[in-house]
Design a protein around this motif. Structure first.
Motif: not given
Lengths: 417, 417
Positions: A65-66, A68-69
Motif C-alpha cells: 500500500e505504501y 501505491a501511495i
C-alpha cells in the motif's frame, strides 16, 4: 542525432514554474534533433508528506500500500511535464511504471528492476514523441505498484536508458559533476571530465553522494553512459564542453578514457564505526562465530583486519560497521562474550574512512605506500586498512578527516591550479 | 451475511482522522459478517489542486494526461484507507481502476464504464479481505487511465456493486437520505424510506443533488439497490432502521416498494432559462431549423411548447436551455432571424422548473389538474408545461419558487406532521 534519457529530481520539478524550466531543457535536446525520454521524481516534499500519511494511518504499514501511495507523486509530475512540453508544441506523453512495463521483484519499497520493455517508448520516440516516465517505480509480479526505494529515480533513468539503448543518460543534479573530492573540504578539488564505472562505484559507495550506488552498478552492467550535469544551468546555456557537452562528468567505460590517471579521486565516509575484539582465540571458526551473528542481525561489516597472533593463542580482530548499527553491534557482541571468549571489546564511532580511488592503480606500484607515508608525516594514525584493485581505504580518527583528505588530494597531484 | 459496497466522498476522507473514521464504519459492517468493498474519492481539495496544476502547465491540457494526474488523488486515499483498515486488524487491499480492471471508453475526463471485472475482488472478499477501490477512474482502451468526470465516484461505486453482485451499495453523503423536497425550502419535507429508480432519476436530473444522474441510471440498468445514508453518523450508532438499516433512503426497484405513493416528491431546478420565438412560420421543417443549430452548438434543449397557430400561418415556440447557455442561445437565434423568419425573440432567465414526481401517477388521473389549479389559486402563472409518465414539470417565474414548491408539497399530502 542521438537518443538521450534525461533525469530530473524533486527540486527540479518542485512547482509548475520549475517543471516548465525542465520542459525548456527537453526542448533544447529535441531542437537538436535528438530522441528524448525524460525520467522525473516527485515534487520535492510530496514523497515525505505521503510517507507521513502512511505512518499516521498505520504505523506498521503494508509496503504494497505504501508503494501505491507514494508512487502517485511521480505519476503527477510525469503528467505535468508531458503537459508542459505539449504547451511548448512538443509531442509528449507520460508513462507509469506499469504502462511501460518496467517490471520489478516483489521487494516492495525497495524493489529491484527485473525487466524494462523499451518497445512502446522507442516507437513513440521514433514518431517524434517525448516519453515522460514516472521514476522510482515499476510493476511487481502480482500486478501491484512497486517502488525502488529512495533515490530510485536515478536507477529508473539508467534502466530506461538501457531498455531503449540510449546513447547517454543525463542526470541533472544540484552539482555540475563529479569532483576529485568534496570541494567544501578541498577548495582545490577539480571536476572530472570522465570517470570509469568502476571508479564511480567506489566513489559512490564510499560516500560521494552524486549518484545512487545501484544506478552506477546498473549503468556498468548495461554499459549505459551516464552524464552528471547541473540542473541550475539555463536551458539555453551554450552546450560547448568537450564532445559537444556542457560542464559535467561522463561516467563511462574505461575504454572511453584516453588518459587514465593513477588516482582519480579521494572519497571519504563518516558513516563508519570501529569495533575491536581484543584477545580473541586464534583458531579456525572464530571469524564465523563473530560475523555470523552480525549478518543475522542484518549488520553490514566492512573493513576487516586481523593481526597475526603474537603468542599463537590469541589475536585482535578489528572491523567497521555503519554508525547507525554501532550500538546494536556492541550490545550483540557483548552478549556473546562467553561464547566467543575474547578478553576485551573496544569500539569507536568517531572515525572516518578515507579512500584513494583510481583505475590506474592496477598498473602502478607504490600507490599505497605513498598514502601511508604522507599520512604518517602528518602524524595521522591509521586504525585499519582495506584495499581492492582500484582503491586503498584507511580508517582514521574523525578529527583528522580534512587534514587527511587534503594531504592525499595533494600527494596524488589532484590539486587544481 | 450480505455483500455490501460502501462509498465515501472527498469530505469523508479529507484527512487521516476522517479516513480512520471511515475505517470504523467498514469495521462495523465486517463485524456484522458482511463481505465489503469500499469505493473512495480523493481527499477534498486535492482534485482541485491537481486540476489547477494541469491548467497552469498547459491551458489547453491533454485530457489523457489530465486523467493520469487527477486519478492520483483516489490512488492515495485508497491506499491510506487500506492501511487504516489493517491498523484495525482488518485484512484489506487497494485496487486502482487498471488493476481491477474497470474498463472505460476513450472519452478521457468524462469516460463511460464499459466493463467491470469483479473476479479478483470477489475472491478477495470471500477470503475475508476488504477491497478498497479508487473511485472516479478506470482504464481506457489504450491502456491509459481514464476518469469518469466529476462525481464519478458514485458511478464507480454502482459499477463495482454491479460487478460483484452486491446486495446493496451504500452511498455515504452529507445528507441522511432523499427528501420529498428540499428541507431548506419546506421545513415539513420528510425523508423517503424508499424511492424507485425511475423516480430517483427524475429527482436527480431535476435538481435534487444527492446522487449523480449517471449513477442512478447505472443502478437502474443493473438493478443495484442504492442506500443513501449520512456520513456524519457515528460508526457505532445503532443500525436499527426498517430492514435493519439506519436512517436513510433505499433506491430500489418499484417491486420492493409495497405502498406506492401517487406523488413521491417535488423537485425544482433553477438551472433553466426560457427562450420564446414569437410569430414563427407554422409550417413543416421549422422546428428542425430552430433546434438543429442549437444541437450543433451543443446546447441542450429541455421543455418545448408550441401552441396551435391562431391565424394558421404563424405560431409561438417556447423552450428552455441551461442558464449557462442562455446568452449563447439568444445570440445564435438572433443571428438566424432572417433564415427562420420569426417576428420577435423573447427570453427570460429568472425562471425555475418545478416538477411533481411519482410512479403512482401512471395509474391515477387528475394529478396534473390538481397541480395546475393549486398554482392558479396562488396566482402563479405557468409559462410552460412538460410531462412524462411519472412527472409533471412547470416553468414559472423564479420569484414564486418557494411558494410553488410549498403549495405542491402540501397539495399532494407530502407535508410531514
Amino acid at each position: 542525432m542521438a537518443r538521450i534519457v534525461m533525469k530530473f529530481g524533486g527540486t527540479s520539478v518542485a512547482n509548475i514554474e520549475r517543471i516548465q524550466n525542465v520542459a525548456r531543457h527537453v526542448q533544447r535536446e529535441v531542437a537538436a534533433g535528438h530522441e528524448v525520454a525524460v525520467v522525473v521524481s516527485a515534487m520535492s516534499g510530496v514523497t515525505n508528506q505521503l510517507v507521513a500519511w502512511c505512518r499516521e494511518a498505520c504505523p506498521e504499514y503494508d509496503l504494497r500500500e505504501y508503494d501505491a501511495i507514494v508512487a502517485s507523486g511521480e505519476q503527477v509530475t510525469s503528467g505535468l511535464l508531458a503537459l508542459a512540453l505539449q504547451n511548448l508544441g512538443i509531442a509528449a506523453r507520460s508513462y507509469q511504471g506499469w504502462q511501460i512495463p518496467l517490471t520489478t521483484d516483489s521487494a516492495h519499497s525497495a524493489a529491484r528492476i527485473t525487466g524494462m520493455d523499451g518497445d512502446a517508448i522507442i516507437s513513440g520516440m521514433r514518431a517524434g514523441q517525448v516519453a515522460v516516465i514516472a521514476g522510482f517505480q515499476g510493476i511487481g509480479p502480482e500486478n501491484r505498484i512497486a517502488t525502488l526505494g529512495r533515490g530510485g529515480s536515478d536507477t529508473s533513468a539508467v534502466a530506461v536508458a538501457a531498455g531503449v539503448q540510449a546513447d547517454r543518460c543525463d542526470i541533472y543534479t544540484d552539482v555540475d559533476g563529479v569532483y576529485t573530492t568534496d570541494p567544501r573540504i578541498v577548495p582545490k578539488a577539480g571536476r572530472l571530465e570522465r570517470v570509469a564505472f568502476e571508479e564511480m562505484l567506489e566513489m559512490a559507495s564510499l560516500g560521494a553522494k552524486v549518484l545512487q550506488v545501484r544506478s552506477v552498478e546498473l549503468a556498468m552492467i548495461h554499459k549505459v553512459r551516464v552524464f552528471v550535469r547541473s540542473s541550475f544551468d539555463a536551458p539555453d546555456a551554450p552546450q560547448v564542453g568537450p564532445g559537444g557537452l556542457p560542464p559535467g562528468t561522463l561516467i563511462c567505460d574505461e575504454d572511453e578514457i584516453v588518459e587514465q590517471q593513477v588516482v582519480t579521486g579521494i572519497a571519504f565516509s563518516r558513516d563508519e564505526a570501529q569495533v575491536t575484539l581484543r584477545g580473541v582465540q586464534d583458531k579456525p571458526g572464530v571469524a564465523a562465530r563473530v560475523f555470523g551473528p552480525l549478518a543475522e542481525a542484518n549488520i553490514n561489516v566492512d573493513m576487516i583486519v586481523q593481526n597475526i597472533s603474537d603468542d599463537g593463542r590469541t589475536t585482535d580482530l578489528t572491523f567497521t560497521v555503519p554508525v547507525a548499527d554501532y550500538d546494536r553491534a556492541m550490545k550483540l557482541l557483548g552478549s556473546l562474550e562467553s561464547d566467543l571468549g575474547f578478553e576485551k571489546l573496544d569500539g569507536a564511532n568517531e572515525v572516518v574512512k578515507v579512500s584513494v580511488v583510481g583505475m590506474g592503480m592496477r598498473s602502478h606500484a607504490g600507490v599505497a605506500a605513498k598514502a601511508f607515508s604522507a599520512l604518517a608525516e602528518r602524524g595521522i594514525n591509521i586504525r585499519a586498512i582495506a584495499t581492492s584493485e582500484i582503491k586503498i581505504s584507511v580508517l582514521i580518527d574523525a578529527a583528522y578527516t580534512e587534514l587527511a583528505v587534503r594531504t592525499l588530494h595533494s600527494v596524488y597531484g589532484l590539486d587544481k591550479d
